[in-house]
Design a protein around this motif. Structure first.
Motif, PDB file in Angstrom:
ATOM      1  N   GLN A 248      -6.033 -11.742   1.726  1.00 25.92           N
ATOM      2  CA  GLN A 248      -6.145 -10.492   2.483  1.00 25.92           C
ATOM      3  C   GLN A 248      -5.152 -10.480   3.637  1.00 25.92           C
ATOM      4  O   GLN A 248      -4.475  -9.488   3.889  1.00 25.92           O
TER       5      GLN A 248
ATOM      6  N   TRP B  34      -4.222  13.152  11.152  1.00 23.59           N
ATOM      7  CA  TRP B  34      -5.405  13.572  10.415  1.00 23.59           C
ATOM      8  C   TRP B  34      -6.255  14.515  11.234  1.00 23.59           C
ATOM      9  O   TRP B  34      -6.296  14.418  12.456  1.00 23.59           O
TER      10      TRP B  34
ATOM     11  N   GLN C  39      -3.114  12.244   1.943  1.00 25.55           N
ATOM     12  CA  GLN C  39      -4.508  11.816   2.142  1.00 25.55           C
ATOM     13  C   GLN C  39      -4.754  10.463   1.491  1.00 25.55           C
ATOM     14  O   GLN C  39      -5.585   9.699   1.931  1.00 25.55           O
TER      15      GLN C  39
ATOM     16  N   ALA D  36      -5.775   3.451   4.002  1.00 22.81           N
ATOM     17  CA  ALA D  36      -5.965   2.869   5.332  1.00 22.81           C
ATOM     18  C   ALA D  36      -7.427   2.582   5.583  1.00 22.81           C
ATOM     19  O   ALA D  36      -7.800   1.531   6.128  1.00 22.81           O
ATOM     20  N   VAL D  37      -8.265   3.495   5.140  1.00 22.66           N
ATOM     21  CA  VAL D  37      -9.702   3.274   5.312  1.00 22.66           C
ATOM     22  C   VAL D  37     -10.142   2.038   4.519  1.00 22.66           C
ATOM     23  O   VAL D  37     -10.930   1.232   4.994  1.00 22.66           O
TER      24      VAL D  37
ATOM     25  N   LEU E 163      -8.272  -0.466   3.832  1.00 23.24           N
ATOM     26  CA  LEU E 163      -7.806  -1.631   4.596  1.00 23.24           C
ATOM     27  C   LEU E 163      -8.764  -1.929   5.742  1.00 23.24           C
ATOM     28  O   LEU E 163      -9.084  -3.083   6.027  1.00 23.24           O
ATOM     29  N   GLU E 164      -9.234  -0.896   6.354  1.00 22.43           N
ATOM     30  CA  GLU E 164     -10.159  -1.072   7.476  1.00 22.43           C
ATOM     31  C   GLU E 164     -11.443  -1.726   6.980  1.00 22.43           C
ATOM     32  O   GLU E 164     -11.997  -2.620   7.621  1.00 22.43           O
ATOM     33  N   ARG E 165     -11.857  -1.259   5.800  1.00 23.93           N
ATOM     34  CA  ARG E 165     -13.013  -1.920   5.183  1.00 23.93           C
ATOM     35  C   ARG E 165     -12.741  -3.418   5.020  1.00 23.93           C
ATOM     36  O   ARG E 165     -13.585  -4.245   5.313  1.00 23.93           O
ATOM     37  N   GLY E 166     -11.604  -3.692   4.496  1.00 26.65           N
ATOM     38  CA  GLY E 166     -11.217  -5.095   4.283  1.00 26.65           C
ATOM     39  C   GLY E 166     -11.275  -5.878   5.574  1.00 26.65           C
ATOM     40  O   GLY E 166     -11.821  -6.996   5.618  1.00 26.65           O
ATOM     41  N   GLU E 167     -10.772  -5.291   6.635  1.00 30.23           N
ATOM     42  CA  GLU E 167     -10.786  -5.978   7.939  1.00 30.23           C
ATOM     43  C   GLU E 167     -12.205  -6.233   8.413  1.00 30.23           C
ATOM     44  O   GLU E 167     -12.531  -7.273   8.960  1.00 30.23           O
ATOM     45  N   MET E 168     -13.021  -5.204   8.156  1.00 30.93           N
ATOM     46  CA  MET E 168     -14.417  -5.325   8.567  1.00 30.93           C
ATOM     47  C   MET E 168     -15.094  -6.478   7.823  1.00 30.93           C
ATOM     48  O   MET E 168     -15.773  -7.315   8.421  1.00 30.93           O
TER      49      MET E 168
ATOM     50  N   ILE F 288     -14.906  11.933  -1.756  1.00 29.86           N
ATOM     51  CA  ILE F 288     -14.751  11.971  -0.293  1.00 29.86           C
ATOM     52  C   ILE F 288     -13.599  12.889   0.083  1.00 29.86           C
ATOM     53  O   ILE F 288     -13.712  13.719   0.982  1.00 29.86           O
TER      54      ILE F 288
ATOM     55  N   VAL G 143       0.876  -1.168   0.000  1.00 32.84           N
ATOM     56  CA  VAL G 143       0.000   0.000   0.000  1.00 32.84           C
ATOM     57  C   VAL G 143       0.917   1.222   0.000  1.00 32.84           C
ATOM     58  O   VAL G 143       1.915   1.258   0.728  1.00 32.84           O
TER      59      VAL G 143
ATOM     60  N   ASN H  41     -13.268  -4.930  -2.956  1.00 31.46           N
ATOM     61  CA  ASN H  41     -12.442  -4.159  -2.041  1.00 31.46           C
ATOM     62  C   ASN H  41     -10.982  -4.571  -2.160  1.00 31.46           C
ATOM     63  O   ASN H  41     -10.080  -3.742  -2.224  1.00 31.46           O
TER      64      ASN H  41
ATOM     65  N   ASP I 176      -2.810   8.013   1.612  1.00 32.19           N
ATOM     66  CA  ASP I 176      -2.496   7.014   2.626  1.00 32.19           C
ATOM     67  C   ASP I 176      -3.703   6.790   3.523  1.00 32.19           C
ATOM     68  O   ASP I 176      -4.060   5.663   3.868  1.00 32.19           O
ATOM     69  N   PHE I 177      -4.310   7.873   3.885  1.00 23.51           N
ATOM     70  CA  PHE I 177      -5.459   7.782   4.780  1.00 23.51           C
ATOM     71  C   PHE I 177      -6.582   6.966   4.118  1.00 23.51           C
ATOM     72  O   PHE I 177      -7.178   6.074   4.714  1.00 23.51           O
TER      73      PHE I 177
ATOM     74  N   LEU J 247      -3.594  -0.518  12.266  1.00 26.14           N
ATOM     75  CA  LEU J 247      -4.427   0.175  11.292  1.00 26.14           C
ATOM     76  C   LEU J 247      -5.361   1.154  11.988  1.00 26.14           C
ATOM     77  O   LEU J 247      -5.483   2.317  11.611  1.00 26.14           O
TER      78      LEU J 247
ATOM     79  N   LEU K 154     -17.019   4.661   6.564  1.00 27.40           N
ATOM     80  CA  LEU K 154     -16.963   3.253   6.946  1.00 27.40           C
ATOM     81  C   LEU K 154     -18.318   2.739   7.425  1.00 27.40           C
ATOM     82  O   LEU K 154     -18.740   1.630   7.114  1.00 27.40           O
TER      83      LEU K 154
ATOM     84  N   ARG L  65      -4.521  -5.242  12.500  1.00 30.96           N
ATOM     85  CA  ARG L  65      -5.750  -4.514  12.778  1.00 30.96           C
ATOM     86  C   ARG L  65      -5.567  -3.361  13.743  1.00 30.96           C
ATOM     87  O   ARG L  65      -6.034  -2.242  13.518  1.00 30.96           O
TER      88      ARG L  65
ATOM     89  N   ILE M  74      -5.354   5.172  11.651  1.00 34.61           N
ATOM     90  CA  ILE M  74      -6.505   5.995  11.232  1.00 34.61           C
ATOM     91  C   ILE M  74      -6.858   7.023  12.300  1.00 34.61           C
ATOM     92  O   ILE M  74      -7.193   8.168  11.996  1.00 34.61           O
TER      93      ILE M  74
ATOM     94  N   MET N  96      -7.788  -2.520  -3.518  1.00 36.23           N
ATOM     95  CA  MET N  96      -6.615  -2.289  -2.675  1.00 36.23           C
ATOM     96  C   MET N  96      -5.337  -2.738  -3.353  1.00 36.23           C
ATOM     97  O   MET N  96      -4.346  -2.039  -3.398  1.00 36.23           O
TER      98      MET N  96
END
Lengths: 680, 120
Positions: B38, B61, A23, A29-30, A32-37, A675, A4, A657, A25-26, B52, B73, B49, B56, A661
């Motif tokens: 993944q 930020w 941004q 990261a979001v 990636l967070e989606r992916g984790e979710m 966004i 990434v 997703n 990167d941010f 990350l 999200l 996790r 964030i 990524m």
């Protein structure tokens, strides 16, 4: 794999230079967070699907057991197991094969239809799931004493253990392990034995054998036979022909009458009885028929002649009697015609003389009691007011016959009683007394007794009809012909007779074969004669076994050296099997394991009938349970389909997703430009 | 006698449990492949996790950016969940109609009671 943007592989976020942060990167990261979710969501669904599939698996196994219970015959009529070299093929996909272990003994593998195994080596039984490897110490079951493995279909495999090389030492859990010396396999009445398992060269695999169940209810014979001795008897025929001038009366009329009266009676006799009669006639050299004719032309003359006949080979009794009557009637007609010329036939009498014979009669095979039935007399009289008609005699006997039949009907005789009455009438006969008062010229009172014996095969009604017909004809001939009465004025008639008392045999009812409440116990002697020892139940395959209500891997025992401590694992199992026990498994139908019982009661919440209370269901209970199981499976089936589409939908998003990524970072930026601009 | 014909879409009929579980197992296998990808991606990216989340939520930020990210999200999550729920509902409907089609229906018998004409 592309990194990434901006995130280094050093695993430490602190090394990132904040100044280099963008941004993008941010946003990444979001993403990636989606992916984790998504990841956690997908894992949750997979967990659910796995669970559903596991339940369906267990339910299918239970349905399989229910099918074995419902349709599986537990009584073998021939062997179904096969020995092929060092392999043994059992029922329902189970099998066993032996290999020398290179140390003078044998190893063997027990297989189920799915390829799971139970491997014996180094005095240990190791359950191995299909396509997997295991650590013998982690899952192995030590052989220390006799143990029996019960397969899902109720097959018992008993391992007989030899003496341990070294006794079990409970302080350090050493020793106690023993060789398996022989294996006994039984399922109901099929059994086999494999001996000298521990000696490579002398191991013998015995052939499977079937044993007749020992406790099948002895079927009681329902009938038996007894010898019936029939004395010599006569088949008579007497008819009054009222001065008939036609010779045809002899052969056409009377001959036909004889045939029609006795044909049925002879045919009604049992084949055994007919054969006995025919045999006796043959050995006596023939049978005789007597003809007599009273002639009233000019002087009264009585003609009589006896004819003898021998049966031909291959002639049946009815055929023979038919021939006797047909031949003799013509011969007698010709004989009378030659002697007499013009004729006035008053009466004709024929008697067929049967010899004495004996035959076997079939009677109920139960105990009999002999009972008595009392006699009754029947009297009848009637005024005829100086009737000038001789036919009144027949009218009177017809009357009397009706009264007699009605008396018999009133007695309401059972079949056994009718048989008793028939016997009595056949041996001692029946006598009818007829009286007639005549006022023509001088007063005359004519009284006659007529005795008859019933012919075996004749019905009671048929007998009395014959008696009355013949008696009427005889009385008429007697008065008119023998006593030379001529014209008559019948004042009155009376008749009396006694229906004889008789004894009859009453047979106890044939016992109904009571349905066996328990399934027949067909246990093979190999099973009966060998203790089962520790009993383990197959719980889903050769790789899963239950002992004492829990999986073998979960066995734990209190430490004999420290009671506050539990020993588990291999040593726990050693402790559990270190003592010899003599339990017996006596089921003949599939049983439920602890795991299955828990699934039904805790998760599927299925209630089922279980009279034993221990999961040993009867075949009927299995059938009931099967219905619930099929319903549950249908429900799970639906659930599983819903879960699958959810997973597929989740994976779609997940995929997008991930693609975004990993492969199209540029796309990420463009996709989220909106966004970002908002974030600014 | 009037004859009623029903059209049955056989593709919507309930599958046997064997096929269903095979299908679900296949889906699980596919999903597991992606999960592994993944995981590897995250590992290669030097992320886990917690890190990350920390990244964030870090002070790099602005609070506005973070707020926006959280909203995004959340929206994504809601959308994702409702997509899945829709899919499940559609499947449930399909199963219901399939089982309805498979089950036997009682045919209502024509009433034999004659209507009165009003005149006796």
């Amino acid at each position: 794999m592309n990194n990434v943007n901006g995130v280094s592989t050093t695993n430490d976020i602190k090394t990132l230079n904040p100044a280099d942060m963008s941004q993008q990167d941010f946003i990444a990261a979001v993403y990636l967070e989606r992916g984790e979710m998504l990841d956690s969501e997908v894992r949750r669904i997979i967990g659910e699907i796995d669970k559903s599939n596991q339940y369906i698996d267990t339910i299918n196994k239970l349905i399989g057991k229910a099918n074995v219970a419902e349709y599986g015959s537990t009584h073998y009529s021939s062997t179904t197991w096969q020995v092929k070299g060092k392999n043994v093929v059992l029922d329902n996909g189970y099998g066993l094969n032996f290999q020398p272990d290179g140390k003078g003994g044998n190893t063997f593998t027990l297989l189920d239809g799915d390829g799971n195994q139970l491997i014996y080596q180094n005095q240990t039984l190791i359950p191995v799931p299909a396509g997997a490897t295991v650590d013998a110490l982690e899952v192995g079951i030590p052989v220390m004493n006799d143990m029996t493995y019960i397969l899902n279909d109720g097959t018992e495999i008993t391992f007989k253990a030899g003496a341990p090389d070294k006794a079990f030492n409970s302080s350090d859990f050493s020793g106690g392990m023993a060789d398996i010396t022989s294996i006994i396999i039984t399922r109901d009445n099929q059994g086999m034995k494999i001996s000298d398992v521990n000696v490579a060269g002398s191991m013998t695999i015995g052939s499977p054998t079937i044993e007749t169940p020992t406790d099948v209810a002895v079927s009681q014979p329902t009938t038996t036979t007894q010898t019936v001795n029939v004395p010599a008897n006569t088949l008579p025929m007497y008819e009054h022909y009222d001065e008939n001038e036609n010779y045809d009366t002899i052969d056409v009329v009377h001959g036909e009458r004889v045939s029609s009266t006795w044909k049925g009676v002879i045919q009604n006799k049992s084949p055994a009885e007919q054969a006995a009669i025919l045999a006796k006639i043959k050995s006596d050299g023939g049978l005789s028929i007597y003809w007599e004719l009273g002639d009233a032309d000019n002087t009264n003359e009585i003609y009589h002649k006896t004819f003898d006949y021998e049966p031909y080979a291959n002639e049946t009794l009815p055929q023979f009697i038919g021939r006797v009557v047909n031949s003799s009637k013509t011969d007698f007609r010709n004989y009378v015609h030659a002697e007499e010329g013009d004729i006035e036939i008053e009466y004709i009498q024929t008697d067929i003389h049967f010899p004495a014979y004996s035959y076997q009669e079939v009677i109920p095979g139960t105990s009999k009691t002999t009972k008595q039935f009392s006699s009754s007399s029947i009297n009848e009289s009637r005024d005829f007011y100086e009737s000038e008609n001789y036919g009144s005699i027949k009218a009177f006997t017809d009357d009397y016959l009706l009264k007699l039949k009605s008396e018999l009907t009133k007695k309401d005789l059972s079949d056994e009683q009718i048989k008793g009455l028939e016997k009595e009438l056949q041996t001692n006969g029946y006598t009818l007394n007829l009286n007639l008062k005549d006022t023509d010229g001088e007063d005359n009172s004519y009284g006659r007794n007529y005795s008859y014996k019933m012919v075996p095969g004749e019905s009671v009604d048929g007998f009395f009809e014959r008696v009355m017909d013949h008696s009427a004809a005889k009385l008429r001939s007697w008065i008119n012909y023998h006593m030379d009465e001529g014209a008559i004025n019948i004042e009155s008639m009376s008749a009396s007779s006694t229906i004889p008392g008789f004894s009859y045999d009453q047979f106890a009812p044939v016992p109904q074969a009571a349905p066996n409440a328990n399934r027949p116990n067909n246990r093979h002697s190999l099973d009966v004669n060998n203790h089962d020892g520790h009993i383990l139940y197959e719980a889903g395959g050769m790789h899963q076994w239950e002992y004492d209500g829990r999986g073998t891997q979960a066995i734990s025992k209190a430490n004999p050296n420290d009671s506050s401590n539990q020993v588990s694992g291999f040593f726990g199992r050693k402790l559990a099997f270190s003592q010899s026990v003599n339990d017996e498994f006596s089921g003949t139908t599939p049983f439920m394991t602890q795991k299955e019982k828990e699934l039904l009661s805790n998760i599927l919440r299925i209630t089922y009938p279980d009279a034993s209370g221990s999961g040993r269901l009867t075949p009927e209970e299995w059938v009931t349970l099967k219905k619930s199981l099929i319903n549950a499976r249908d429900n799970l089936n639906g659930n599983s389909q819903i879960q699958t589409v959810q997973l597929q939908r989740a994976m779609q998003t997940y995929n997008q997703n991930f693609e975004a990524m990993s492969n199209a970072q540029q796309k990420i930026y463009s996709l989220l430009r909106d966004i970002i601009s908002n974030v600014k | 006698m009037a004859l009623k014909l029903r059209l049955v879409d056989v593709t919507k009929l309930q599958k046997t449990n064997y096929l269903t579980s095979e299908a679900s197992k296949a889906a699980v296998r596919e999903a597991k492949v992606l999960l592994d990808k993944q995981e590897e991606f995250m590992k290669n990216g030097g992320m886990d996790r917690q890190k990350l989340r920390a990244f964030i939520n870090s002070d790099f930020w602005t609070s506005r950016q973070k707020q926006k990210a959280r909203e995004e999200l959340l929206n994504f999550h809601n959308e994702f969940k409702s997509n899945m729920a829709n899919e499940a509902t559609a499947k449930r409907k399909e199963l219901n109609s399939a089982s309805r089609l498979l089950s036997q229906r009682k045919v209502k018998k024509a009433s034999t009671v004659k209507k009165r004409s009003g005149y006796v």
